[in-house]
Scaffold this motif. Sequence first.
Motif, PDB file in Angstrom:
ATOM      1  N   ASN A 213     -36.299 -15.984  12.858  1.00 16.34           N
ATOM      2  CA  ASN A 213     -36.674 -16.504  11.544  1.00 16.34           C
ATOM      3  C   ASN A 213     -35.484 -17.137  10.835  1.00 16.34           C
ATOM      4  OD1 ASN A 213     -39.536 -15.710  10.008  1.00 16.34           O
ATOM      5  ND2 ASN A 213     -39.182 -14.686  11.947  1.00 16.34           N
ATOM      6  N   TRP A 214     -34.310 -16.513  10.967  1.00 19.85           N
ATOM      7  CA  TRP A 214     -33.116 -17.080  10.332  1.00 19.85           C
ATOM      8  C   TRP A 214     -32.746 -18.405  10.976  1.00 19.85           C
ATOM      9  CZ3 TRP A 214     -30.652 -15.746   5.951  1.00 19.85           C
ATOM     10  CH2 TRP A 214     -29.451 -16.405   5.680  1.00 19.85           C
ATOM     11  N   ARG A 215     -32.885 -18.494  12.286  1.00 21.47           N
ATOM     12  CA  ARG A 215     -32.606 -19.746  12.983  1.00 21.47           C
ATOM     13  C   ARG A 215     -33.542 -20.844  12.495  1.00 21.47           C
ATOM     14  NH1 ARG A 215     -28.306 -21.453  14.846  1.00 21.47           N
ATOM     15  NH2 ARG A 215     -27.985 -19.633  16.182  1.00 21.47           N
ATOM     16  N   GLU A 216     -34.812 -20.501  12.318  1.00 24.93           N
ATOM     17  CA  GLU A 216     -35.778 -21.476  11.799  1.00 24.93           C
ATOM     18  C   GLU A 216     -35.407 -21.896  10.382  1.00 24.93           C
ATOM     19  OE1 GLU A 216     -40.586 -21.845  10.925  1.00 24.93           O
ATOM     20  OE2 GLU A 216     -39.791 -20.128  12.033  1.00 24.93           O
ATOM     21  N   PHE A 217     -34.969 -20.932   9.576  1.00 21.47           N
ATOM     22  CA  PHE A 217     -34.523 -21.216   8.208  1.00 21.47           C
ATOM     23  C   PHE A 217     -33.358 -22.209   8.232  1.00 21.47           C
ATOM     24  CE2 PHE A 217     -31.206 -20.077   5.072  1.00 21.47           C
ATOM     25  CZ  PHE A 217     -31.870 -20.344   3.883  1.00 21.47           C
ATOM     26  N   GLU A 218     -32.384 -22.006   9.102  1.00 18.61           N
ATOM     27  CA  GLU A 218     -31.222 -22.887   9.188  1.00 18.61           C
ATOM     28  C   GLU A 218     -31.631 -24.300   9.616  1.00 18.61           C
ATOM     29  OE1 GLU A 218     -27.462 -20.070  10.384  1.00 18.61           O
ATOM     30  OE2 GLU A 218     -28.953 -20.437  11.954  1.00 18.61           O
ATOM     31  N   ILE A 219     -32.536 -24.376  10.592  1.00 19.73           N
ATOM     32  CA  ILE A 219     -32.972 -25.686  11.094  1.00 19.73           C
ATOM     33  C   ILE A 219     -33.729 -26.452  10.007  1.00 19.73           C
ATOM     34  CG2 ILE A 219     -34.515 -26.829  12.732  1.00 19.73           C
ATOM     35  CD1 ILE A 219     -33.816 -24.552  14.722  1.00 19.73           C
ATOM     36  N   LEU A 220     -34.676 -25.769   9.329  1.00 16.71           N
ATOM     37  CA  LEU A 220     -35.452 -26.419   8.271  1.00 16.71           C
ATOM     38  C   LEU A 220     -34.559 -26.849   7.110  1.00 16.71           C
ATOM     39  CD1 LEU A 220     -38.661 -24.174   8.093  1.00 16.71           C
ATOM     40  CD2 LEU A 220     -38.542 -26.571   8.780  1.00 16.71           C
ATOM     41  N   ARG A 221     -33.630 -25.988   6.749  1.00  9.21           N
ATOM     42  CA  ARG A 221     -32.716 -26.291   5.639  1.00  9.21           C
ATOM     43  C   ARG A 221     -31.858 -27.508   5.957  1.00  9.21           C
ATOM     44  NH1 ARG A 221     -27.574 -23.669   3.814  1.00  9.21           N
ATOM     45  NH2 ARG A 221     -27.529 -23.819   1.542  1.00  9.21           N
ATOM     46  N   ASP A 222     -31.359 -27.541   7.175  1.00 15.36           N
ATOM     47  CA  ASP A 222     -30.526 -28.673   7.585  1.00 15.36           C
ATOM     48  C   ASP A 222     -31.342 -29.964   7.649  1.00 15.36           C
ATOM     49  OD1 ASP A 222     -27.829 -29.419   8.416  1.00 15.36           O
ATOM     50  OD2 ASP A 222     -28.721 -29.887  10.348  1.00 15.36           O
ATOM     51  N   LYS A 223     -32.567 -29.853   8.148  1.00 14.09           N
ATOM     52  CA  LYS A 223     -33.439 -31.027   8.259  1.00 14.09           C
ATOM     53  C   LYS A 223     -33.800 -31.578   6.883  1.00 14.09           C
ATOM     54  CE  LYS A 223     -37.755 -32.514  10.442  1.00 14.09           C
ATOM     55  NZ  LYS A 223     -38.933 -32.078  11.242  1.00 14.09           N
TER      56      LYS A 223
END
Length: 345
Positions: A111-121
């Motif tokens: 979930n944290w990895r998904e958070f980082e990817i979405l935030r960066d995108k």
Amino acid sequence: MCLVCGSPEAEPHFGGISCRACAAFFRRYFHSKKVFTRCTCKTRYTNSHPCRNCRIVKCFAAGMKPDKVQATRDKHSKKSLENSPTGTLPSLLSARIVSRDSSSLTFATSNWREFEILRDKMNGGKIGYMNIFQLSSTVRQDIELTWKMVYNLFPATVNLEDSDKSALLRNFQLKLWQIEPILENIENAEKYAMMDAEEFENLIVHFYEGTFPKGQELSKTEILKIFQPIWIYYYTKMVLPIVYMDLERAELMAIIWLLFFDNGYTNISPDCMEMCQNIKKVILRELKNYQNEKDFDDMRFIETIETLQLIERGEKKFMEEMMICEMHNVRIHDDFKAILKESKL
């Protein structure tokens, strides 16, 4: 909330979130020799559980996994009897039964990895290149993304009052600014190990350049004189000690969520404080279980918890930095200013 039947009391079971009744059903399903092939929901009472077929489908959708189901107790009991010299079961007092569940931490990692990817995108891949004003402008989207992550991991938080949800999310934003450089340094350890003094200085200058009102700009030399000591403190007193611990991702997730569910906040209700305390107990238990599974030294648990104090000290230093920014007219977004003002109350 149980993701299978909707019961208000739920906790991690077999890799998913469910109540104890649905967890027991899931276990029985894989120990039973019966095969269920026909849906009987239409013939069941309105308020009863769904049929076995539909219920097992919901269990899988909730993330529950068959490989996490242990062997039947009958088989364990039989094996214990066969191995016992007296033909009787060993005393419960002499047995050490330890729950090994750490599924929430594993789930938190993805979930944290998904958070980082979405935030960066959402920021055009420029998070790591923003100055302080640009980064402080992301606070609203960060709060929204954080809440989605919190709800996925801890469904019981949906029952919180809106004021408590908002307070927890706003409180966490200051900690997020402490967590990010730690994770960045861990993931790019080689890059930062090879960074020379000039590159480090350029990183500091870039973070503040372009944030001053016209006619009140600070030179590169002035920026370094004012802010470099703070950055050196962060790096040597908070970031590096945690990086050198060589923590695994699941352990870092435990730290993050222990920081989020801080029951010591003064702007949350007593009910929220109690919920935070209960969730922290679950996280601590899973952290201990994870480290036991990895056969880590017992002191590692204590040292992992002590990182919370390092990050809290970093947060206090961060508040000092924000005051210095204000003194030198560094622009910070109004949304972030409101959070800073609240934390001072």
